[in-house]
Design an enzyme around this catalytic site. Structure first.
Site: not given
Length: 483
Positions: A226, A341, A288
């Site tokens: 990321e 993440c 995401k």
């Protein structure tokens, strides 16, 4: 964990409502403030604010535990109540914060082996049930202690059984994957984002040289973390040229972590994993699903109901939009479930992609801000547990650590250091086996919430009924009764 839960249950057992909620709140403050200590890297105000919000969930938990402690079978209801609150705060508000689930701390314990069978929620229930059984052993009378001993023994057997009955996984070949950790000078990635991108380009070019020289096997694809580019690679010439050169050098697709401008709303940005191929450039993408509120977007920005400019919030000029994709990415013939993440802490996106054919899992993360804190270790442990739960190999690519390759049994096959440039190249297996944990999806949490609500309502009704029967009869009523 079971000892801590047992102590909480004993502290609120049959306690008055006016005190039980306070006991629960004190427990929550101690637990959450310690767990999220790493958030001070953002700021003490952020740590205190989020800790206060999350600790508040333990006030109704304490109250509920006190109520159900009056019911027959209270250890079961107490365990369901813990898991229900865990599920609640992991989903609300603003998609919640699952950090601190009991199941996220079971790596390396016998409970770990239960993950593919009963999932994260089921393992949390098992741990909470063990704590409740310990509390029952303490308070039960000698004549009834046999039942408590049997419950404790049953939980122990349930915890140990998966260690001798591992869930069977079927392989479907393998691929060789390279995880590139380019490194971040310092812990402020935004300030040096051009250098971060250059580091990943250089590391990938060096990997290509090592492959050509025969020092490393050729990967089937490469994973960048990321924020390997913090600007849109489709519109920024420098970022685009760097990625193109790296992909051309290695000659295989690269899963690039990039910030991409929203094509319909200039006030929003997308955090994406983009499959960048040598011939076709940027193609398939995962966005995401769970941006961080007040970290990557400001909730209700346009309403004026919540602060938007306090402290470091002024550093978030654009909101990060949530992704909706539930299908895995196709990279060089393999179906790859991606998580970016904090996505790794949420069940929904990972379960959906694996259930739809994902054969391995990649985790792209940028945690340079937290590199000297326990957050990095906590997140890597969750990645390990996801491997066990889903029965998939997991490849973690981080900007500055910890990157790693994890086998489906939770074994860390390769792991990088921190604040270094490092490339991990490993052969990983592919599988389409769907574990019971993935098949059940969100249902265990829903059942726990329903069970907890029913038990609390029943306890309230029973408690009021008992108090009504025990209420003193006024003197005038006693006189009438005698007459």
């Amino acid at each position: 964990m079971p000892v801590a839960i047992a102590l909480l249950l004993l502290s609120v057992r049959r306690e008055r409502s006016s005190r039980a909620w306070l006991t629960g709140l004190c427990f929550g403050i101690t637990f959450i403030c310690t767990l999220l200590w790493w958030l001070r890297a953002v700021g003490t105000d952020a740590w205190l604010a989020l800790s206060a919000l999350e600790a508040a969930f333990f006030a109704p938990l304490g109250l509920g535990l006190a109520l159900v402690s009056r019911l027959p079978g209270w250890p079961l209801w107490s365990s369901l109540l813990w898991v229900a609150v865990e599920t609640w705060r992991g989903a609300w508000p603003f998609s919640g914060l699952p950090w601190g689930r009991l199941s996220y701390a079971v790596a390396g314990t016998p409970w770990e082996h239960g993950l593919p069978w009963i999932g994260m929620t089921g393992v949390s229930l098992l741990v909470a049930g063990t704590g409740a059984a310990l509390a029952w052993l303490v308070v039960t009378r000698a004549a009834r202690r046999a039942a408590a001993v049997l419950m404790t023994a049953g939980l122990a057997a349930g915890s140990l059984l998966p260690t001798v009955a591992a869930y069977p996984l079927e392989g479907e070949g393998s691929v060789t994957v390279a995880a590139v950790q380019g490194g971040v000078p310092g812990n402020d990635l935004v300030a040096v984002h051009r250098e971060v991108t250059a580091n990943h380009v250089t590391a990938t070019a060096d990997l290509a040289a090592d492959v050509e020289a025969g020092r490393l096997p050729a990967p089937d694809f490469v994973v960048w973390p990321e924020n390997s580019t913090a600007v849109d690679p489709f519109t920024d010439p420098s970022a685009n040229a760097g990625i193109e050169s790296a992909v051309d050098a290695i000659g295989v697709p690269v899963l690039v972590g990039a910030m991409v401008d929203h094509d319909r709303d200039p006030g929003q940005v997308l955090n994406q994993g983009i499959v960048w191929s040598p011939d076709t450039g940027g193609g398939d993408r995962y966005t995401k699903r769970h941006p961080v509120p007040y970290g990557e977007y400001i909730p209700l920005r346009d309403t004026g109901l919540l602060p938007t400019t306090y402290g470091q919030l002024s550093l978030i000029p654009r909101d990060m939009a949530s992704g909706t994709r539930l299908e895995p990415l196709r990279i060089d013939g393999a179906l790859v479930a991606d998580a970016i993440c904090f996505d790794v802490a949420y069940d929904d996106g990972i379960h959906a992609q694996v259930a739809r054919g994902g054969q391995l899992l990649t985790v792209q993360t940028s945690n340079a801000m937290f590199i000297e804190t326990a957050q990095v270790d906590q997140q890597f442990e969750i990645s390990r547990l996801r491997a066990v739960e889903t029965g998939r190999w997991v490849v973690v690519a981080a900007t500055s650590g910890i990157s790693g390759v994890i086998a489906p049994d939770g074994t860390v096959v390769a792991q990088s250091g921190r604040v270094v440039t490092e490339v991990l190249v490993e052969e990983v297996g592919l599988s389409s086996t769907i574990t019971p944990a993935v098949r059940m999806g969100a249902w265990p949490g829903r059942v726990a919430v329903a069970g907890a609500v029913v038990s609390v309502l029943f306890a309230v009704g029973t408690y009021r009924g008992t108090n009504a029967r025990r209420a003193p009869v006024p003197p005038e009523d006693r006189e009438v009764a005698r007459t």
